[in-house]
Scaffold this active site. Sequence first.
Site, PDB file in Angstrom:
ATOM      1  N   LEU A 184      63.696 -22.678  65.762  1.00 47.40           N
ATOM      2  CA  LEU A 184      64.033 -22.662  64.340  1.00 47.40           C
ATOM      3  C   LEU A 184      63.018 -21.763  63.643  1.00 47.40           C
ATOM      4  CD1 LEU A 184      64.794 -26.427  63.472  1.00 47.40           C
ATOM      5  CD2 LEU A 184      66.437 -24.598  63.899  1.00 47.40           C
ATOM      6  N   ASP A 185      63.481 -20.964  62.691  1.00 51.50           N
ATOM      7  CA  ASP A 185      62.577 -20.128  61.907  1.00 51.50           C
ATOM      8  C   ASP A 185      61.555 -21.002  61.181  1.00 51.50           C
ATOM      9  OD1 ASP A 185      63.983 -17.867  62.626  1.00 51.50           O
ATOM     10  OD2 ASP A 185      65.211 -17.852  60.800  1.00 51.50           O
ATOM     11  N   ARG A 186      60.445 -20.396  60.795  1.00 50.63           N
ATOM     12  CA  ARG A 186      59.405 -21.129  60.075  1.00 50.63           C
ATOM     13  C   ARG A 186      59.960 -21.783  58.817  1.00 50.63           C
ATOM     14  NH1 ARG A 186      55.626 -19.971  55.954  1.00 50.63           N
ATOM     15  NH2 ARG A 186      53.730 -21.244  56.136  1.00 50.63           N
TER      16      ARG A 186
END
Length: 289
Positions: free
Chosen positions: A128-130
């Site tokens: 998952l992206d930050r």
Amino acid sequence: MILQSVVVKAVTLRQFLRNRWNFSSRLMKELAAEKKVFVDGRSRRMDYLLKENSLVTVDLGWEKNTYEAFSREIDVLYEDEGLMILNKDPLFSVHPVGGHRKDTVLNAIVYYQQRHRQNYKIRFAHRLDRDTSGALIVAKNKWMHEEISRQFRQDGVLKEYLALCHNSFSGSFVVEGKIGLSEDGIHREFRDDGKESCTQVFTLASTDERTLFKAVPQTGRTHQIRVHLASKGYPIVGDALYGVKDRAPRQMLHCHRLQFRHPLTGEIQSVQAPLKQDFLDEMEVCRLL
């Protein structure tokens, strides 16, 4: 984690492990080197010929954590001996990278391990992206990681995201096309040399200026949902890379639900991750709550 099974047919240990648990050649090689496979209590080579009614035991817990702990709580949605599913916070990097070397989700899991007397090598089955919040699967051993990652690669995992977007829409649509890295090395875009991608999108609620979508990606390309929604004129709120810079502190994208087949039980595992408070606050500002 310990796996055990009784032999019902005379085959080699290698064949048994592959047939019973779908072990990869690499995993079997590592297990053999570590002497973690036993037949009736004795360590055996992979070419050992099994007898009916023998008990095969595999110890998958030989790999240990090597990272430092970061004192931060994690939101655990589900946990068993083989995996853990978190509801990841926004603005929280998954892996040590760039300016975040010790304050990541991985380091927070080490802190959780210490408080619960656990010790295993941490592997994420997906990314998952930050900025992105929501459900995140952590495998506690190499076999579990291989099996769940295989389901992701073969599109065997149902993924449902919630995205709060600019502009108004009612109904549903599908976005398809080849996505690849742009010339700037940062953006993803539709391009002939990209990889096929597909996302199903459904309206859950809308106002004159905002829409809450459910996005169901059929493939798993980097930034896929962000690119697809922006391409249709519905950039995600807070997504400055593919939309417009606004007051939102991050892109309002949340992995709401994951459904997969549990490698240990063979049963369908489904988990839902409640929205984080900043997402709910933004929905309230947009009059969608």
